[in-house]
Design an enzyme around this catalytic site. Sequence first.
Site, short mmCIF file in Angstrom:
data_model
loop_
_atom_site.label_atom_id
_atom_site.label_comp_id
_atom_site.label_asym_id
_atom_site.label_seq_id
_atom_site.Cartn_x
_atom_site.Cartn_y
_atom_site.Cartn_z
N HIS A 1 14.67 60.01 129.22
CA HIS A 1 13.86 58.80 129.11
C HIS A 1 14.55 57.67 128.35
CE1 HIS A 1 10.81 56.12 127.28
NE2 HIS A 1 10.21 56.25 128.45
N HIS B 1 3.79 64.48 132.87
CA HIS B 1 4.63 63.41 132.35
C HIS B 1 5.86 63.99 131.65
CE1 HIS B 1 5.33 60.10 129.25
NE2 HIS B 1 5.49 59.49 130.41
N ARG B 2 7.01 63.86 132.28
CA ARG B 2 8.28 64.43 131.78
C ARG B 2 8.18 65.95 131.67
NH1 ARG B 2 8.86 60.14 126.73
NH2 ARG B 2 8.09 58.35 127.91
N GLU C 1 11.07 57.61 137.80
CA GLU C 1 11.14 56.27 137.22
C GLU C 1 12.60 55.87 137.03
OE1 GLU C 1 10.20 53.71 133.17
OE2 GLU C 1 9.06 55.55 133.53
N ASP D 1 0.96 64.26 129.16
CA ASP D 1 1.80 65.25 128.50
C ASP D 1 1.14 66.63 128.48
OD1 ASP D 1 3.52 63.13 127.92
OD2 ASP D 1 2.74 62.86 125.90
N LYS E 1 15.15 54.05 135.10
CA LYS E 1 15.23 53.50 133.75
C LYS E 1 16.30 52.41 133.69
CE LYS E 1 13.33 54.48 130.64
NZ LYS E 1 12.05 53.94 130.09
N ASP F 1 12.36 60.60 134.41
CA ASP F 1 13.10 59.36 134.25
C ASP F 1 14.57 59.59 134.60
OD1 ASP F 1 10.87 57.89 132.56
OD2 ASP F 1 11.18 59.87 131.64
N GLU G 1 6.43 63.75 136.73
CA GLU G 1 7.06 62.45 136.52
C GLU G 1 8.31 62.67 135.70
OE1 GLU G 1 7.91 58.73 134.16
OE2 GLU G 1 7.46 60.76 133.49
#
Length: 244
Positions: A48, A6-7, A108, A234, A110, A35, A33
């Site tokens: 993000h 995640h990120r 994703e 994370d 945003k 954003d 992943e």
Amino acid sequence: MKIFAHRGLSGFYPENTMLSFKKCINLDLYGIELDVQKTKDNHLVVIHDEKVDRTFNSTSYVKNMTLKELKSLNSSFNGYENNPECKIPTLKEVLILFKPTKFIINIELKNNKINYKNLEEDVVNLIKELKMERRVIISSFKMKSVKKIKKICPKLKTAYLISEKFYKLRIKNLIFYKMVSNKCSFANPSFVLIDKQFIKKCHGRDLEVLSYTVNNIENYQKLSNLKCDGIFTDYPNIFSTINK
């Protein structure tokens, strides 16, 4: 279960930076992943929040800054303020980093708070330019964006992001109907929404379930027992070791 960083490796390094992504490359993961938003001068950047103040040393909105201005910012993550790999990267930089790997990239959009003009088209064009259509999942909280992506490039896999608040406010059956009618491949719900019934509904409609954001063993084990298909975390280095 599919493990997505995640990120990037954001539990240990500044999120959505090249350093955070590079730290994932040698891990046994399914994917990452990230954003994406747009700059004032129309560049796709990986960050993000709509404002940069949580993660960088400024208080501006991403949409009000040029790429050069964003690149000049320093991370506010303690100990990494002057690290050259902890700048705001472009989407192209990150995709090129992972192109030689087998990682799946969940992008994703945003745009649930700011309506970036042509965000969907620009992201798809970049993916096509790099010939990475089979390596990408595009997700959004806006069903309109999910639908638009499938119209622009039917071969791209899409995911609908579902927050706890949104799920409680909307008619649940309508959400499942829209995911199927708009040809989503994945449902990406908050982990608090997932129970046996949710998984059954998704799998019965050929939707895989990828849950955000799972950061403790108890929640991971619960989702594993429910046959959830994947998680965003994370701490991908920790969960990848217990996922074997």
